[in-house]
Design an enzyme around this catalytic site. Structure first.
Site, PDB file in Angstrom:
ATOM      1  N   THR A 203       0.782  -1.132   0.109  1.00  0.00           N
ATOM      2  CA  THR A 203       0.070  -0.080   0.179  1.00  0.00           C
ATOM      3  C   THR A 203       0.778   1.271  -0.053  1.00  0.00           C
ATOM      4  OG1 THR A 203      -1.761  -1.194   1.106  1.00  0.00           O
ATOM      5  CG2 THR A 203      -1.619   1.373   1.458  1.00  0.00           C
TER       6      THR A 203
ATOM      7  N   THR B 175       2.154  -4.548   4.284  1.00  0.00           N
ATOM      8  CA  THR B 175       2.058  -4.781   5.796  1.00  0.00           C
ATOM      9  C   THR B 175       1.785  -6.245   6.268  1.00  0.00           C
ATOM     10  OG1 THR B 175      -0.426  -4.299   5.618  1.00  0.00           O
ATOM     11  CG2 THR B 175       1.135  -2.443   6.098  1.00  0.00           C
TER      12      THR B 175
HETATM   13  N1  DAS Z   1      -2.075  -6.311   0.322  1.00  0.00           N
HETATM   14  C1  DAS Z   1      -1.333  -5.674   1.390  1.00  0.00           C
HETATM   15  C2  DAS Z   1       0.149  -5.726   1.346  1.00  0.00           C
HETATM   16  O1  DAS Z   1       0.926  -5.696   0.450  1.00  0.00           O
HETATM   17  C3  DAS Z   1      -1.349  -4.132   1.204  1.00  0.00           C
HETATM   18  C4  DAS Z   1      -0.432  -3.330   2.408  1.00  0.00           C
HETATM   19  O2  DAS Z   1      -1.116  -3.454   3.654  1.00  0.00           O
HETATM   20  O3  DAS Z   1       0.476  -2.907   2.250  1.00  0.00           O
HETATM   21  O4  DAS Z   1       0.496  -6.370   2.392  1.00  0.00           O
END
Ligand code: DAS
Length: 434
Positions: free
Chosen positions: A92, A168
């Site tokens: 993200t 994340t």
């Molecule tokens: N899909 C999630 C990841 O790439 C998006 C995020 O929270 O960064 O881990």
């Protein structure tokens, strides 16, 4: 076929909205600046990269959106400021639509970063290195190894510190994996993610990056850490031990909490104050030369105990010749025993087949114990290794890394010993007040 030929052959260019089939899914998005994979800005606002050889049945839905960089800013290096390198892996934090142009872009050169977060230029001279553009749920051991190799190359370039932009969902696994791979890391390396993409008012991306850049620039911290919101408000970010951190909420900005630990420090983005919670000098020294140990054993698993578990699921690991297994047990580290100890016997057969078996707890807080109950003694007596207060996710990564770099006997010795802050010698009463 490389990206240039791929675009030419399929008559594709930046800004087009396209759809295609990808591993059984139908994908739609706007083509944005790419380097190796094909990068799209998805309807969700996320950026994602797609392997060219897996893209099938492309359809061009519409021509150019006005794609391109937002206003570009003049980058001038300030000799009085340290240099901080930002590595991009995706997630993200790497997603953004620029409303000034209506365009989308995401190729993470320094211009992009300083355009998105101009405050960073007041803290440090920013270098930017593109590693990948992946959603982190797709990260694998090979990606963890690639990040470690890129980081080691950057360490040789005398940068003051490194910030790793990362999704994340698997950020905890990735940060633990880098911790084990880099022995005696001589500079600060902070993982930063965000729960809200930077094109949303409530985004945490900017503050997380600013606090991380402050901490990297202003301290003599040596080693790896995670920097994310400390609470749901914008008061401060927490600097967290990477082998003790868990994403505890699907969407809150303070989702990352230290488990059986306190944060290392808190950083206030407004006052720039760095409040040390742990002993600062503990993190300002190394105990030897820097080493990159980046082998992993892939035949290592993690299984959660529950009332419906059967011996068959344990037998799978023996049949598939797994070399390591972490059991996330109930309570102090229990598995079912079952009639005539049948479940215990199945685990013993797995251990006798050469598989190293470690035990953690699904209670998350607190620590496992091999002796309190008779049933625990049955497990420790057949060779199950009790991993103290280690997180299950960290234990999985550690066991894979130990088996990749050490013998089986050394692995059995080291699994329950603290190497990178993953095990504390006594359990603090776990609260989030600090
Ligand atoms: N899909 C999630 C990841 O790439 C998006 C995020 O929270 O960064 O881990």
């Amino acid at each position: 076929m490389d990206l240039k030929e791929f675009l030419k052959t399929n008559k594709l260019k930046e800004g087009q909205t396209i759809t295609f089939d990808y591993c059984g899914n139908s994908i739609e998005g706007i083509i944005i600046p790419s380097k190796t994979d094909l990068n799209l800005k998805l309807n969700s606002g996320y950026n994602a990269g797609f392997k060219l050889n897996k893209i099938k049945n492309i359809k061009i839905m519409s021509e150019n959106k006005n794609v391109g960089k937002a206003k570009t800013i003049q980058i001038t290096k300030n000799p009085k400021l340290p240099t901080v390198t930002i590595l991009h892996t995706g997630g993200t934090i790497a997603s953004r639509i620029d409303y000034t142009t209506g365009g989308v872009y995401a190729n993470f050169d320094t211009q992009d970063i300083l355009t998105m977060f101009p405050e960073l230029a007041k803290i440090a001279n920013i270098e930017s290195v593109f590693v990948s553009n992946m959603m982190s749920e797709d990260m694998s051991i090979d990606d963890f190894k690639k990040i470690a190799i890129v980081v080691s190359e950057q360490i040789k370039k005398e940068t003051k510190g490194i910030i790793i932009g990362h999704g994340t969902d698997t950020l905890g696994y990735s940060a633990a994996a880098l911790s084990f791979q880099l022995e005696n890391c001589p500079i600060p390396i902070l993982f930063v993610g965000s729960q809200r993409s930077s094109d949303r008012g409530s985004s945490d991306a900017g503050m997380n990056l600013i606090c991380a850049t402050e901490f990297v620039s202003k301290t003599n911290f040596k080693g790896i850490a995670v920097c994310m919101h400390n609470s749901t408000n914008d008061d401060d970010c927490a600097i967290l031990i990477p082998t003790k951190v868990k994403k505890m909420h699907t969407s809150r900005r303070d989702a990352f909490k230290p488990i059986n630990e306190t944060p290392i420090a808190l950083v206030n983005p407004k006052t720039k104050e760095i409040k040390w919670i742990k002993e600062k000098k503990e993190f300002e020294k190394t105990s030897g030369e820097f080493k990159l140990l980046n082998k992993f054993e892939k035949k290592v698993g993690l299984i959660k105990m529950h009332p419906l578990i059967t011996e068959k699921e344990i037998e799978f690991y023996k049949k598939e010749k797994y070399l390591g297994l972490i059991i996330e047990g109930t309570g102090l580290g229990h598995t079912p025993i079952r009639e005539n100890d049948s479940f215990i016997k199945t685990i013993k057969e797995l251990i006798d087949s050469g598989c190293v078996v470690g035990m953690t707890s699904q209670c998350i807080n607190g620590r496992v114990h091999p002796n309190v109950y008779t049933n625990l003694r049955k497990l420790s007596s057949i060779g199950v290794i009790y991993c103290e207060d280690m997180l299950s996710e960290t234990a999985l990564i550690k066991l894979s890394w130990l088996l990749g770099n050490y013998s089986k006997n050394e692995t059995k010795e080291m699994l329950s010993k603290n190497l990178r802050g993953e095990i504390t010698n006594f359990t603090k009463i776990n609260t989030f007040e600090y």
